[in-house]
Design an enzyme around this catalytic site. Structure first.
Site, mmCIF file in Angstrom:
data_model
loop_
_atom_site.group_PDB
_atom_site.id
_atom_site.type_symbol
_atom_site.label_atom_id
_atom_site.label_comp_id
_atom_site.label_asym_id
_atom_site.label_seq_id
_atom_site.Cartn_x
_atom_site.Cartn_y
_atom_site.Cartn_z
ATOM 1 N N TRP A 102 0.835 -1.212 0.000
ATOM 2 C CA TRP A 102 0.000 0.000 0.000
ATOM 3 C C TRP A 102 0.861 1.249 0.000
ATOM 4 O O TRP A 102 0.539 2.230 -0.679
ATOM 5 C CB TRP A 102 -0.987 -0.010 1.168
ATOM 6 C CG TRP A 102 -1.982 -1.129 1.052
ATOM 7 C CD1 TRP A 102 -2.143 -2.177 1.899
ATOM 8 C CD2 TRP A 102 -2.946 -1.316 -0.008
ATOM 9 N NE1 TRP A 102 -3.137 -3.006 1.442
ATOM 10 C CE2 TRP A 102 -3.642 -2.508 0.284
ATOM 11 C CE3 TRP A 102 -3.268 -0.600 -1.163
ATOM 12 C CZ2 TRP A 102 -4.663 -3.000 -0.550
ATOM 13 C CZ3 TRP A 102 -4.285 -1.092 -1.981
ATOM 14 C CH2 TRP A 102 -4.961 -2.267 -1.673
ATOM 15 N N ASP A 172 -1.924 6.643 6.496
ATOM 16 C CA ASP A 172 -2.915 5.709 5.959
ATOM 17 C C ASP A 172 -3.245 4.739 7.093
ATOM 18 O O ASP A 172 -2.442 3.875 7.439
ATOM 19 C CB ASP A 172 -2.332 4.968 4.745
ATOM 20 C CG ASP A 172 -3.311 3.932 4.169
ATOM 21 O OD1 ASP A 172 -4.381 3.706 4.760
ATOM 22 O OD2 ASP A 172 -2.978 3.342 3.111
ATOM 23 N N LYS A 196 -12.295 -2.172 6.617
ATOM 24 C CA LYS A 196 -11.555 -3.052 7.506
ATOM 25 C C LYS A 196 -12.038 -2.918 8.946
ATOM 26 O O LYS A 196 -12.305 -3.910 9.590
ATOM 27 C CB LYS A 196 -10.060 -2.768 7.425
ATOM 28 C CG LYS A 196 -9.415 -3.473 6.230
ATOM 29 C CD LYS A 196 -8.785 -2.558 5.259
ATOM 30 C CE LYS A 196 -8.384 -3.296 3.994
ATOM 31 N NZ LYS A 196 -7.663 -2.413 3.082
HETATM 32 C C1 LIG Z 1 -7.114 -1.927 1.991
HETATM 33 C C2 LIG Z 1 -6.082 -0.859 2.078
HETATM 34 C C3 LIG Z 1 -5.977 0.162 1.115
HETATM 35 C C4 LIG Z 1 -6.852 0.208 -0.101
HETATM 36 O O1 LIG Z 1 -8.125 0.585 0.200
HETATM 37 P P1 LIG Z 1 -9.248 0.797 -0.925
HETATM 38 O O2 LIG Z 1 -10.378 1.312 -0.102
HETATM 39 O O3 LIG Z 1 -9.504 -0.540 -1.543
HETATM 40 O O4 LIG Z 1 -8.735 1.768 -1.903
HETATM 41 C C5 LIG Z 1 -5.021 1.133 1.305
HETATM 42 N N1 LIG Z 1 -4.199 1.120 2.360
HETATM 43 C C6 LIG Z 1 -4.258 0.156 3.304
HETATM 44 C C7 LIG Z 1 -3.316 0.182 4.454
HETATM 45 C C8 LIG Z 1 -5.197 -0.866 3.187
HETATM 46 O O5 LIG Z 1 -5.256 -1.828 4.119
#
Ligand SMILES: *Cc1c(COP(=O)(O)O)cnc(C)c1O
Length: 360
Positions: A102, A172, A196
């Site tokens: 990511w 993030d 998540k």
């Molecule tokens: C799942 C995830 C993403 C991507 O998220 P989307 O909503 O599918 O764009 C980005 N960063 C992290 C740390 C993730 O776990």
């Protein structure tokens, strides 16, 4: 079929209490005579829902008043572009730490708009640790500094935030928001896809310090300008109304449990159950350096690919699903987000103990 323990990395389990409440309110929310799905986002009933979602999130994360909370679309992946587009307004340089897939995507996207300096990486050992950061290597003129607080695929997390001084820290937090206490004031921006730890996919929460809003690069599309969303209370266009409503129920659930600090205690208990077993096991072992272990995503292996595959198949028969590891790490991964009950982790550990005896 009974409900399973779902160890998926995302979209993932939601608290059963939340699903039941949504079910109860499905046909008729409050006295509205309609489902939240059928409601105008401009209605006063819906305004009440989004306002209360924001207010409870502010409460449980103790978000300071000089931060905006935005409910946006496009996933965390859209933030990979939105952040540079909005923050590259000075040196047009940013520092990034590369701790996994990511982070890499975020780096690649930001590099389209400015100069990205990768100040540290753990790619040398398949991202199984968080690199030590040396403050002297940070760019003091950078427009921002980006980290991935929890690495969903590799199962690492920062236990200490970098001190970026005047440079806004951007996190993030997609896979560990609301799982442990963070001091929001240490960040310029926190962003997280909901699927998540907060709700269904379709909504992305952005918590942004007000002074970072309103300085987007001239070519920034209107929909990617934080200013438009901030000025319109996340209703510049139709927001993902139902997903926000479910988030509100999840925020209430966290609050009723005692808030994020209480959640963190439960998460530590759950993670320790599994880590303690892995450390003592003669068959299974964790793949991450101890000090950087995630509370949310726990990868582990037997060291034998065929045995890993047998394990994934057999554990599924016991009602524990989605334990296959990410292809880049192999083996297994247990994602044990807030909604995973202690009993689910205990059931997994019990099965692993039995599997270990059976495969001596
Ligand atoms: C799942 C995830 C993403 C991507 O998220 P989307 O909503 O599918 O764009 C980005 N960063 C992290 C740390 C993730 O776990």
């Amino acid at each position: 079929m009974n409900r399973v323990y779902n160890f998926s990395a995302g979209p993932s389990m939601l608290p059963e209490a939340v699903l039941k409440q949504a079910q109860q309110e499905m046909l008729n929310y409050g006295d509205s005579g309609m489902s939240v799905m059928e409601m105008s986002h401009r209605s006063s009933v819906y305004q009440g829902i989004i306002d209360s979602a924001e207010q409870i999130l502010r409460d449980i994360m103790q978000i300071p008043d000089n931060y905006k909370v935005l409910f946006l679309q496009g996933g965390a992946s859209t933030q990979f572009a939105m952040i540079p587009l909005n923050l590259f307004n000075g040196s047009k340089r940013a520092d990034y730490v590369n701790t996994g897939a990511w982070s890499k995507k975020a780096i690649k996207e930001a590099a389209r708009y400015g100069a990205v300096n990768v100040i540290a990486s753990s790619e040398d050992t398949t991202f199984n640790y968080i690199p030590t950061l040396d403050k002297d290597t940070f760019d003091k003129e950078a427009d921002y500094f980006h980290i991935t607080t929890n690495n969903t695929i590799y199962g690492t997390r920062y236990t200490e935030l970098p001190d970026t001084a005047e440079v806004p820290l951007v996190g993030d937090m997609s896979s560990n928001i609301l799982s442990e206490v963070y001091d929001v004031s240490k960040f310029g921006i926190i962003y997280a896809g909901a699927q998540k730890n907060m709700g269904p996919s379709g909504v992305t929460v952005v918590i942004i310090k007000e002074d970072l809003i309103g300085k987007a690069m001239p070519q920034t599309p209107t929909m990617l300008d934080y200013k438009m969303h901030a000025e319109n209370g996340s209703m510049f266009n139709t927001p993902p109304t139902y997903a926000i409503y479910i988030c509100k129920l999840v925020y209430e659930w966290v609050k009723n449990l005692g808030g994020v600090a209480a959640m963190q205690k439960i998460n530590e208990e759950k993670a320790n159950l599994l880590y303690d077993f892995l450390d003592a096991s003669t068959l299974f072992k964790g793949t991450v350096v101890k000090k950087d272990r995630s509370l949310m995503n726990i990868p582990f292996v037997t060291g034998d690919k065929e045995l890993d595959a047998i394990f994934v198949k057999e554990v599924q028969k016991q009602g524990m699903v989605n334990l296959k590891g990410h292809r880049s790490v192999g083996g297994m991964r247990a994602s044990i987000y807030n909604a995973m009950p202690v009993e689910g982790v205990q059931a997994l550990v019990d099965f692993m103990k039995k599997f270990e005896v059976d495969h001596k």
